[in-house]
Design a protein around this motif. Structure first.
Motif, PDB file in Angstrom:
ATOM      1  N   GLU A 412       0.832  -1.200   0.000  1.00  0.00           N
ATOM      2  CA  GLU A 412       0.000   0.000   0.000  1.00  0.00           C
ATOM      3  C   GLU A 412       0.870   1.256   0.000  1.00  0.00           C
ATOM      4  O   GLU A 412       0.616   2.209  -0.749  1.00  0.00           O
ATOM      5  N   ASN A 413       1.896   1.270   0.819  1.00  0.00           N
ATOM      6  CA  ASN A 413       2.806   2.418   0.845  1.00  0.00           C
ATOM      7  C   ASN A 413       3.565   2.566  -0.467  1.00  0.00           C
ATOM      8  O   ASN A 413       3.697   3.663  -1.013  1.00  0.00           O
ATOM      9  N   LEU A 414       4.075   1.442  -0.983  1.00  0.00           N
ATOM     10  CA  LEU A 414       4.846   1.489  -2.220  1.00  0.00           C
ATOM     11  C   LEU A 414       3.976   1.927  -3.398  1.00  0.00           C
ATOM     12  O   LEU A 414       4.436   2.682  -4.275  1.00  0.00           O
ATOM     13  N   MET A 415       2.737   1.456  -3.437  1.00  0.00           N
ATOM     14  CA  MET A 415       1.849   1.805  -4.538  1.00  0.00           C
ATOM     15  C   MET A 415       1.534   3.301  -4.501  1.00  0.00           C
ATOM     16  O   MET A 415       1.557   3.984  -5.547  1.00  0.00           O
ATOM     17  N   ALA A 416       1.228   3.821  -3.325  1.00  0.00           N
ATOM     18  CA  ALA A 416       0.945   5.259  -3.209  1.00  0.00           C
ATOM     19  C   ALA A 416       2.164   6.082  -3.598  1.00  0.00           C
ATOM     20  O   ALA A 416       2.049   7.127  -4.255  1.00  0.00           O
ATOM     21  N   THR A 417       3.335   5.617  -3.207  1.00  0.00           N
ATOM     22  CA  THR A 417       4.572   6.314  -3.578  1.00  0.00           C
ATOM     23  C   THR A 417       4.736   6.344  -5.089  1.00  0.00           C
ATOM     24  O   THR A 417       5.100   7.373  -5.674  1.00  0.00           O
ATOM     25  N   SER A 418       4.481   5.218  -5.743  1.00  0.00           N
ATOM     26  CA  SER A 418       4.644   5.153  -7.201  1.00  0.00           C
ATOM     27  C   SER A 418       3.634   6.040  -7.921  1.00  0.00           C
ATOM     28  O   SER A 418       3.938   6.619  -8.965  1.00  0.00           O
ATOM     29  N   ILE A 419       2.424   6.185  -7.372  1.00  0.00           N
ATOM     30  CA  ILE A 419       1.438   7.092  -7.964  1.00  0.00           C
ATOM     31  C   ILE A 419       1.918   8.530  -7.836  1.00  0.00           C
ATOM     32  O   ILE A 419       1.829   9.323  -8.794  1.00  0.00           O
ATOM     33  N   ALA A 420       2.468   8.864  -6.685  1.00  0.00           N
ATOM     34  CA  ALA A 420       3.003  10.215  -6.481  1.00  0.00           C
ATOM     35  C   ALA A 420       4.129  10.510  -7.461  1.00  0.00           C
ATOM     36  O   ALA A 420       4.304  11.664  -7.899  1.00  0.00           O
ATOM     37  N   GLU A 421       4.876   9.481  -7.829  1.00  0.00           N
ATOM     38  CA  GLU A 421       6.000   9.652  -8.750  1.00  0.00           C
ATOM     39  C   GLU A 421       5.595   9.452 -10.204  1.00  0.00           C
ATOM     40  O   GLU A 421       6.449   9.368 -11.090  1.00  0.00           O
ATOM     41  N   ASP A 422       4.286   9.360 -10.458  1.00  0.00           N
ATOM     42  CA  ASP A 422       3.742   9.193 -11.810  1.00  0.00           C
ATOM     43  C   ASP A 422       4.251   7.938 -12.499  1.00  0.00           C
ATOM     44  O   ASP A 422       4.410   7.900 -13.730  1.00  0.00           O
ATOM     45  N   ALA A 423       4.497   6.868 -11.731  1.00  0.00           N
ATOM     46  CA  ALA A 423       4.937   5.595 -12.297  1.00  0.00           C
ATOM     47  C   ALA A 423       4.294   4.454 -11.515  1.00  0.00           C
ATOM     48  O   ALA A 423       4.968   3.731 -10.768  1.00  0.00           O
ATOM     49  N   PRO A 424       2.965   4.288 -11.644  1.00  0.00           N
ATOM     50  CA  PRO A 424       2.258   3.273 -10.843  1.00  0.00           C
ATOM     51  C   PRO A 424       2.857   1.882 -11.004  1.00  0.00           C
ATOM     52  O   PRO A 424       3.174   1.450 -12.111  1.00  0.00           O
ATOM     53  N   ARG A 425       3.018   1.213  -9.881  1.00  0.00           N
ATOM     54  CA  ARG A 425       3.598  -0.130  -9.884  1.00  0.00           C
ATOM     55  C   ARG A 425       2.566  -1.148 -10.365  1.00  0.00           C
ATOM     56  O   ARG A 425       1.359  -0.940 -10.252  1.00  0.00           O
ATOM     57  N   THR A 426       3.093  -2.291 -10.870  1.00  0.00           N
ATOM     58  CA  THR A 426       2.214  -3.383 -11.304  1.00  0.00           C
ATOM     59  C   THR A 426       2.618  -4.712 -10.675  1.00  0.00           C
ATOM     60  O   THR A 426       2.121  -5.762 -11.080  1.00  0.00           O
ATOM     61  N   ASP A 427       3.522  -4.672  -9.691  1.00  0.00           N
ATOM     62  CA  ASP A 427       4.027  -5.925  -9.099  1.00  0.00           C
ATOM     63  C   ASP A 427       3.280  -6.267  -7.816  1.00  0.00           C
ATOM     64  O   ASP A 427       3.874  -6.563  -6.785  1.00  0.00           O
ATOM     65  N   HIS A 428       1.959  -6.249  -7.905  1.00  0.00           N
ATOM     66  CA  HIS A 428       1.139  -6.469  -6.713  1.00  0.00           C
ATOM     67  C   HIS A 428       1.399  -7.820  -6.070  1.00  0.00           C
ATOM     68  O   HIS A 428       1.346  -7.966  -4.847  1.00  0.00           O
ATOM     69  N   THR A 429       1.675  -8.840  -6.882  1.00  0.00           N
ATOM     70  CA  THR A 429       1.821 -10.201  -6.350  1.00  0.00           C
ATOM     71  C   THR A 429       3.256 -10.531  -5.941  1.00  0.00           C
ATOM     72  O   THR A 429       3.512 -11.643  -5.495  1.00  0.00           O
ATOM     73  N   ALA A 430       4.187  -9.610  -6.090  1.00  0.00           N
ATOM     74  CA  ALA A 430       5.580  -9.875  -5.722  1.00  0.00           C
ATOM     75  C   ALA A 430       5.747  -9.875  -4.201  1.00  0.00           C
ATOM     76  O   ALA A 430       4.850  -9.467  -3.455  1.00  0.00           O
ATOM     77  N   ASP A 431       6.900 -10.342  -3.748  1.00  0.00           N
ATOM     78  CA  ASP A 431       7.222 -10.318  -2.312  1.00  0.00           C
ATOM     79  C   ASP A 431       7.861  -8.972  -2.002  1.00  0.00           C
ATOM     80  O   ASP A 431       8.963  -8.674  -2.450  1.00  0.00           O
ATOM     81  N   HIS A 432       7.168  -8.157  -1.206  1.00  0.00           N
ATOM     82  CA  HIS A 432       7.676  -6.828  -0.873  1.00  0.00           C
ATOM     83  C   HIS A 432       8.252  -6.774   0.540  1.00  0.00           C
ATOM     84  O   HIS A 432       8.707  -5.719   0.977  1.00  0.00           O
ATOM     85  N   LEU A 433       8.239  -7.907   1.239  1.00  0.00           N
ATOM     86  CA  LEU A 433       8.632  -7.907   2.648  1.00  0.00           C
ATOM     87  C   LEU A 433      10.078  -8.326   2.842  1.00  0.00           C
ATOM     88  O   LEU A 433      10.784  -7.772   3.694  1.00  0.00           O
ATOM     89  N   GLY A 434      10.540  -9.314   2.072  1.00  0.00           N
ATOM     90  CA  GLY A 434      11.911  -9.785   2.217  1.00  0.00           C
ATOM     91  C   GLY A 434      12.136 -10.484   3.543  1.00  0.00           C
ATOM     92  O   GLY A 434      11.225 -11.041   4.149  1.00  0.00           O
TER      93      GLY A 434
END
Length: 549
Positions: A412-434
């Motif tokens: 949710e944080n990463l997606m909002a950040t990418s919208i702010a940067e005008d480059a919406p992410r599409t890796d919803h199903t990836a592992d973002h936690l590590g």
């Protein structure tokens, strides 16, 4: 005493070779030469007074021919016919090559069965049945499928559907892989399952009931003999419309995959333009069907939903996947995730709708940023308290563990950040936690806050609906507070989070999501009652379908 020889030649001056000399000259053991001589492959030219064999000058060349043919696995009788000029080398080679082909096919089949047994962990009792199935002829394999289809569709008038099923035959190659053997064995078990028979019959009955006047068309989930999925629609006639239907099916798959990857909820306003595009492309393919819908509306959406629900048959999808594996064709694209999303979107949006912009009103950018800071402060403390052994705990979000919940919050944080940067992410199903959940969440919070303030997002608008950036951030606040509540419940922590802003966050949730449908596949379950003394965070959870303590 031995034969009197000079350099391997017999002393009588005839130039004949002793068996020992022939052995040394060719490298073939004496014992082997004697055996082949006894078999008539290399008859001696003469014998010594003592009875020893003597070989003429052409013996070495003939011996090389015999040895070469034996090395190729050709039998002694066949070699004799060659050296005696009864058959040509070419004729013999053809015969033995054909025999070797048959042996190789048998060995390859045996190897594939054994590999499949090893991979499946089959029990000893299964071996006879597996071996018998693997040895069936192509005609016998086709008979299994033909009998199954005819039995499943008995009495249903759907000739095009039946012929499509019968055309897809399980043709194993001569050298099947273990995967193909395993798929064939699973397929033979599947066609005996009542679930598959019932599913195919339902599809056939739907095909018969909705067939257009000009002939039957395709239903979502049908596959042609080449293993290519036909369409998510019904077509008027195969000659003129099937390609259009296939294009519509591909568009549905593409748009559904894009929506899932972008994290678009099927009941969100962002799903409506996707549906409008799909319906517009789908409507022309319905011409000629009984009572075709003329425009996008409740009737059209209900019909497409019916087609999607009719085709949602996991057993049938597995049937086609196994058939394609057996034959070595590419498997048809999976429709389970995309079909589920599209069906849920149709349920949530039963008719075209205009965007209600009232949800965009009364969004104070400064207050939204303050709410984000208060919520992430309390949620960060919860995340910091999560131990490695807590990551596998269940949460109030159905089917999600603590780890999956944290991954979604980071997203949710990463997606909002990418919208702010005008480059919406599409890796919803990836592992973002590590490997470090705290570092991942804290880092995503820092990045999001920096993007919110540094890009001017709070004072801009985004997307085709020109949604205020402040409202997008407010949605993130709602998400993080709700999922923070989930995390607190999962780990046994207090749930009264962010008391300074929880009440206004609940009000924002009601304003943004109050009209959202609570149907199957929706983002939220039906609202639950909350105790009179419940905190604002508890009441937010209840509004979004959680059960407060």
């Amino acid at each position: 005493m031995g034969d009197p020889t000079v350099d391997g030649m017999y002393e009588d001056g005839t130039g004949l070779l002793t068996i020992g000399a022939l052995a040394r000259l060719t490298g073939v053991p004496v014992k082997t030469i004697r055996n082949w001589s006894d078999q008539g492959l290399l008859p001696p030219a003469a014998r010594t007074p003592a009875g020893y064999r003597l070989y003429g000058p052409h013996a070495p060349a003939r011996l090389e021919i015999v040895r070469s043919l034996r090395d190729l696995g050709i039998g002694l009788a066949a070699i004799r016919s060659v050296v005696d000029r009864e058959r040509t080398v070419a004729e013999t080679a053809t015969q033995w090559a054909d025999a070797l082909d048959a042996q190789i096919r048998t060995l390859q089949l045996q190897r594939a069965v054994l590999r499949s047994v090893a991979a499946r962990g089959s029990a000893a009792e299964e071996l006879p049945h597996m071996t018998e199935l693997a040895r069936l002829s192509a005609q016998e394999r086709r008979r299994i499928i033909t009998d199954f289809v005819e039995d499943a569709l008995d009495g249903v008038h759907a000739p095009a559907y039946r012929s499509g099923l019968l055309a897809a035959t399980p043709d194993l190659p001569d050298d099947p892989t273990p995967e193909q053997i395993g798929a064939w064995i699973e397929l033979t078990a599947l066609v005996r399952a009542p679930e598959l028979r019932a599913a195919l019959r339902r599809l056939a009955e739907y095909s018969a009931r909705t067939a257009p006047a000009a002939g039957e068309g395709a239903v979502l989930g049908e596959t042609d003999p080449a293993g290519q999925e036909r369409a998510a629609v019904r077509v008027t006639d195969p000659a003129g419309h099937e390609q259009a239907a296939v294009r519509v099916a591909e568009l549905m798959r593409l748009r559904g995959e894009e929506a899932v990857a972008a994290g678009i909820a099927p009941d969100s306003p962002a799903a409506e333009p996707v549906l409008a595009e799909l319906i517009a492309a789908w409507l022309p393919t319905q011409a000629g069907t009984p009572d075709p819908p003329a425009e996008d509306g409740p009737a059209a959406r209900a019909r497409l939903l019916e087609q999607l629900e009719c085709a949602a048959e996991p057993a049938v999808e597995r049937y086609w996947q196994l058939l394609c594996t057996v034959t070595g064709r590419p498997a048809p694209p999976r429709w389970d995730v995309v079909g589920t999303w599209t069906a849920a979107a149709l349920r949530a949006h039963p008719g075209p709708s205009e965007l209600d912009r009232s949800a965009f009103d009364a969004t104070d950018p400064d207050r939204v940023l303050y709410a984000y800071e208060q919520v992430t402060r309390d949620v960060l403390a919860l995340v910091a308290a999560v131990r490695p052994e807590d990551l596998a705990l269940p949460t109030p979000c159905a089917g999600w563990t603590v780890r999956q919940l944290l991954d979604h919050m980071v997203w949710e944080n990463l997606m909002a950040t990418s919208i702010a940067e005008d480059a919406p992410r599409t890796d919803h199903t990836a592992d973002h936690l590590g490997d470090d959940h705290l570092a991942a969440f804290a880092g995503s919070v820092r990045a999001a806050r920096a993007a919110f303030t540094g890009s001017g997002m709070l004072h801009r608008s985004y997307g085709p609906y020109e949604a205020p950036g402040a409202m997008i951030v407010q949605q993130v606040v709602v998400e993080l507070l709700a999922h923070g509540w989930d995390l607190a419940r999962a780990t046994g922590a207090p749930t009264a989070l962010a008391p300074e802003v929880a009440e206004e966050t609940l009000a924002a949730a009601r304003r943004i999501y109050g009209a959202a449908p609570r149907t199957a596949g929706s983002s939220f379950a039906p609202e639950r009652p909350a105790p009179a003394d419940a905190s604002a965070a508890d009441r937010l959870a209840a509004f979004l379908g959680r059960a407060p303590a």
